[in-house]
Motif scaffolding. Structure first.
Motif, PDB file in Angstrom:
ATOM      1  N   SER A 212      36.442  34.183  48.179  1.00 36.54           N
ATOM      2  CA  SER A 212      36.696  33.830  46.772  1.00 36.54           C
ATOM      3  C   SER A 212      35.386  33.478  46.064  1.00 36.54           C
ATOM      4  O   SER A 212      35.202  33.783  44.878  1.00 36.54           O
ATOM      5  N   GLU A 226      38.741  36.619  34.651  1.00 35.30           N
ATOM      6  CA  GLU A 226      39.748  37.386  35.382  1.00 35.30           C
ATOM      7  C   GLU A 226      41.117  36.690  35.341  1.00 35.30           C
ATOM      8  O   GLU A 226      41.200  35.470  35.259  1.00 35.30           O
ATOM      9  N   SER A 228      44.294  36.506  37.821  1.00 36.43           N
ATOM     10  CA  SER A 228      44.603  36.825  39.220  1.00 36.43           C
ATOM     11  C   SER A 228      46.108  36.973  39.438  1.00 36.43           C
ATOM     12  O   SER A 228      46.900  36.162  38.943  1.00 36.43           O
ATOM     13  N   ALA A 239      44.259  34.575  46.064  1.00 36.03           N
ATOM     14  CA  ALA A 239      44.263  34.585  44.598  1.00 36.03           C
ATOM     15  C   ALA A 239      44.276  33.167  44.043  1.00 36.03           C
ATOM     16  O   ALA A 239      43.610  32.871  43.043  1.00 36.03           O
ATOM     17  N   LEU A 242      40.775  31.729  44.324  1.00 40.86           N
ATOM     18  CA  LEU A 242      39.896  32.261  43.278  1.00 40.86           C
ATOM     19  C   LEU A 242      40.237  31.649  41.919  1.00 40.86           C
ATOM     20  O   LEU A 242      39.337  31.262  41.158  1.00 40.86           O
ATOM     21  N   ALA A 243      41.532  31.555  41.630  1.00 36.08           N
ATOM     22  CA  ALA A 243      41.958  31.004  40.333  1.00 36.08           C
ATOM     23  C   ALA A 243      41.488  29.566  40.155  1.00 36.08           C
ATOM     24  O   ALA A 243      41.172  29.135  39.043  1.00 36.08           O
ATOM     25  N   SER A 260      41.731  42.169  35.168  1.00 43.61           N
ATOM     26  CA  SER A 260      42.832  41.698  36.019  1.00 43.61           C
ATOM     27  C   SER A 260      42.477  42.024  37.465  1.00 43.61           C
ATOM     28  O   SER A 260      41.808  43.024  37.727  1.00 43.61           O
ATOM     29  N   ILE A 261      42.936  41.187  38.385  1.00 47.20           N
ATOM     30  CA  ILE A 261      42.753  41.492  39.807  1.00 47.20           C
ATOM     31  C   ILE A 261      44.068  41.215  40.533  1.00 47.20           C
ATOM     32  O   ILE A 261      44.619  40.114  40.436  1.00 47.20           O
TER      33      ILE A 261
END
Length: 687
Positions: A212, A226, A228, A239, A242-243, A260-261
């Motif tokens: 991440s 981004e 997620s 995710a 990362l968020a 977007s991922i």
């Protein structure tokens, strides 16, 4: 607004920071970073930047007295074995200047050292700099320690791999048992969906934070905000990490670009990963040619055809192998893209066209022939280049890809691919009409030892061996939920049948005259003499424990639970790729929000939206809202899936561009290794 091309440049920009440090230095690099460099310009880029030499990151390497500068590039924490190797190399050399570059961020080092308080500067790196000076023998010598996330490998215009995370794989049912065994009975998880980040072993938490952090660095450098999304338990954890990355909040406030991922667990669809329905040339090249030593993705291409040497045991390893990674030549890059994302026939024809075109440019004599492209035909086009050094250098990339194609088309194991494909189609047709035990029983006749048919130790080239049977088992168990429901009596029959299959497969493996690479990996034995019946039986039993859990991988999904279309009397039963369903849900303008593509909250605003949505209409983020969309396949992506993505995008023509990120580029036999031999809960992170 950034495009996909801008993001594929990020790995090259990151390596630029490493290159700025290597002038007049000997570079020591571990295999994972070396593989990332391999697809980002290779060792040539390092030498162009002024490096004196490139060596393996090993305690058995050292430098001469006239080599005072060293640069270490590692993909691990600066702890444990990694520290020992650096110390060993320095002790055997006479360095005055050391630079250590790690792909693991300082914040992750703090977590690994159980430091929870926020700290100014980079104290872990600063302390390590002092150690380096101590080992060099003079505190006035120069030492630098820094984080540069060289974890990304731009394999094509459509695909970026992450070699340091090649063995990161979604959680499986045995992992849930492992996690629950360490928890109080009342706090045990009912399913993998319930597992959260804090319940994972510390080593796996570090690896996820490492990933991440690397993704956050990419978005930070490209000034991207981004959104997620996740499909699957492991993807949800990644995710979410990362968020909620600590450095992401400020980045998102000022970011000029949006993307977007979507993280997707490979276990949502293993049928697509082990199946032989992918009509793709690169998939077959990766399967039949030997891996390049120290690499997960690339393969060895035999270059003997370009010499006057005769093939013999003496000339077998005399030449350095060629490979698939070709960054120097624009013609080779375009050919690689065509091979990777086209159907096999189109890819092979493009190989022939480019070889003929190259020979014509160099005025080399070749004998043209139409019709089906064969190994001999391609080799006859390659051979004349061996007599002209200039032509060889000018077209080296295309020649390597041409030879890889020729060696694949003529490989003796290729007929098994067609045999497996035919059997997979039979299993698909049977699945809609019969219960799962009846379908599974069709594998038993295939599990015959070589000598049981009176053919000695030889097996026909198209017959299935242990490798193919393991792949068929995974193929079938990944589809098991598609079969008609079984009652108690059928459940008991399934248990009896599995015991039969375990016994038959055990016997088949122990009767092998030579162990395949996959069997060696599964059993931990390198020769038949080491293999005992008891050990093999135990290994196969554990395989079936994991296989049973595969049939429940999609149980938690509400809409995308099926990857199978039953026969309707007009059309045959068919496999429905999970990835295709995801993309169709995302890009179809009339489709409402898919409940299985979960948006991961990145802050209080998103949490409030989630709460309000329970009693009023709230516009949640949608993956197609942004100009660029990343698909991150946790566990890997196949070349045929890349072609599938390209086809879906060209059909829907969305405003959103798609870039695939994946932990690795898969060959079918990678999946059994990841499922049965990779210890996901104790990854190699240098602790």
């Amino acid at each position: 607004m950034l495009t996909v091309e801008d993001y594929t440049q990020f790995p090259l920009q990151t390596w630029g920071k490493v290159f700025s440090k290597v002038k007049k230095a000997v570079v020591f690099m571990d295999d994972k970073c070396a593989e990332a460099l391999h697809w980002s310009g290779g060792a040539a880029s390092l030498f162009e930047a002024g490096a004196k030499n490139l060596k393996q990151f090993s305690s058995f390497e050292a430098c001469r007295a006239d080599e005072p500068k060293a640069v270490f590039v590692v993909s691990t924490l600066l702890k444990g074995r990694t520290v020992d190797i650096i110390k060993d190399i320095i002790s055997l050399s006479r360095f005055q200047y050391c630079v250590v570059i790690t792909t693991v961020a300082h914040s992750v080092h703090l977590v690994a050292n159980n430091v929870t308080a926020e700290m100014d500067g980079n104290p872990v790196f600063e302390q390590f700099e002092e150690k380096l000076c101590e080992w060099m023998g003079n505190m006035n010598y120069t030492a630098e320690v820094m984080h540069i996330p060289v974890v990304f490998a731009p394999v094509s215009q459509q695909l970026i791999l992450t070699p340091p995370f090649a063995h990161l794989f979604p959680l499986l049912s045995p992992d849930l048992d492992f996690i629950n065994a360490k928890r109080p009975e009342k706090k045990r998880f009912g399913s993998l969906v319930d597992v959260d980040m804090n319940s994972l072993p510390a080593e796996l938490q570090i690896e996820i934070k490492h990933l991440s952090s690397a993704l956050n660095s990419m978005f930070e450098t490209t000034e991207t905000r981004e959104e997620s999304f996740a499909v699957g338990p492991m993807s949800r954890i990644i995710a979410g990490e990362l968020a909620n990355h600590p450095q992401a909040k400020n980045r998102r406030k000022t970011a000029q670009n949006k993307a977007s991922i979507i993280f997707i667990d490979r276990t949502m669809d293993l049928t697509g990963a082990v199946g032989h329905h992918g009509d793709n040339l690169v998939e077959k090249i990766l399967t039949v040619l030997k891996p390049l030593p120290g690499h997960v993705t690339d393969v060895q291409v035999d270059m003997l055809e370009l010499t006057t040497l005769q093939r013999s045991p003496q000339t077998e390893n005399i030449l350095a192998p060629g490979c698939l990674a070709q960054s120097e030549s624009s013609a080779a890059r375009s050919l690689w893209e065509a091979m990777l994302t086209s159907k096999q026939k189109e890819g092979v024809l493009e190989v022939r066209r480019q070889l003929v075109e190259a020979a014509s440019k160099e005025k080399l004599p070749i004998k043209m022939s139409m019709g089906r492209v064969t190994k001999d035909q391609l080799c006859s086009y390659v051979k004349p280049f061996g007599g002209s050094r200039g032509a060889l250098e000018s077209h080296c990339g295309v020649l390597q890809l041409g030879l890889a194609t020729a060696q694949t088309l003529g490989h003796p194991s290729l007929p098994r691919w067609d045999s497996c494909l035919a059997f997979e189609r039979l299993l698909l047709q049977a699945l809609g009409d019969s219960d799962f035990p009846s379908v599974l029983r069709q594998l038993l006749p295939l599990m015959k030892p070589r000598d049981s048919e009176g053919s000695g130790s030889t097996r026909a080239s198209e017959d299935c061996g242990p490798d193919e049977l393991v792949l068929l088992l995974i193929y079938l168990y990944s589809l098991a939920d598609e079969a008609p429901p079984t009652d108690q009596e059928e459940e008991e029959e399934l248990e009896r049948l599995e015991r039969e299959l375990i016994g038959a497969l055990t016997l088949l493996i122990t009767k092998e005259a030579e162990l395949s690479r996959l069997v060696q990996k599964l059993t931990g034995c390198s020769s038949p003499e080491e293999l005992t019946m008891t050990h093999t039986h135990s290994v196969v039993e554990q395989m079936f424990d994991t296989l049973r859990g595969l049939s429940h991988s999609r149980d938690h999904l509400k809409q995308l639970r099926s990857i199978y279309t039953a026969s309707d009397g007009v059309h045959q039963a068919s496999y429905r790729p999970f990835l295709k369903q995801i993309l169709e849900e995302v890009f179809h303008p009339d489709r409402p929000e898919c409940p299985d593509i979960e948006h991961m909250s990145g802050g209080l605003t998103d949490l409030l939206k989630t709460g309000f949505s329970m009693f009023m209409k709230v516009n949640r983020p949608h993956p197609r809202d942004n100009p660029v969309m990343f698909l991150f396949l946790v566990g890997g992506v196949t070349p045929s899936e890349l072609r599938l993505i390209k086809e879906v995008v060209s059909t829907h023509k969305p405003a959103t561009q798609v870039l695939v990120l994946a932990t690795r580029l898969l060959r079918p036999t990678d999946i059994p290794e990841l499922l049965f031999t990779t210890r996901r809960l104790t990854p190699d992170i240098g602790v």
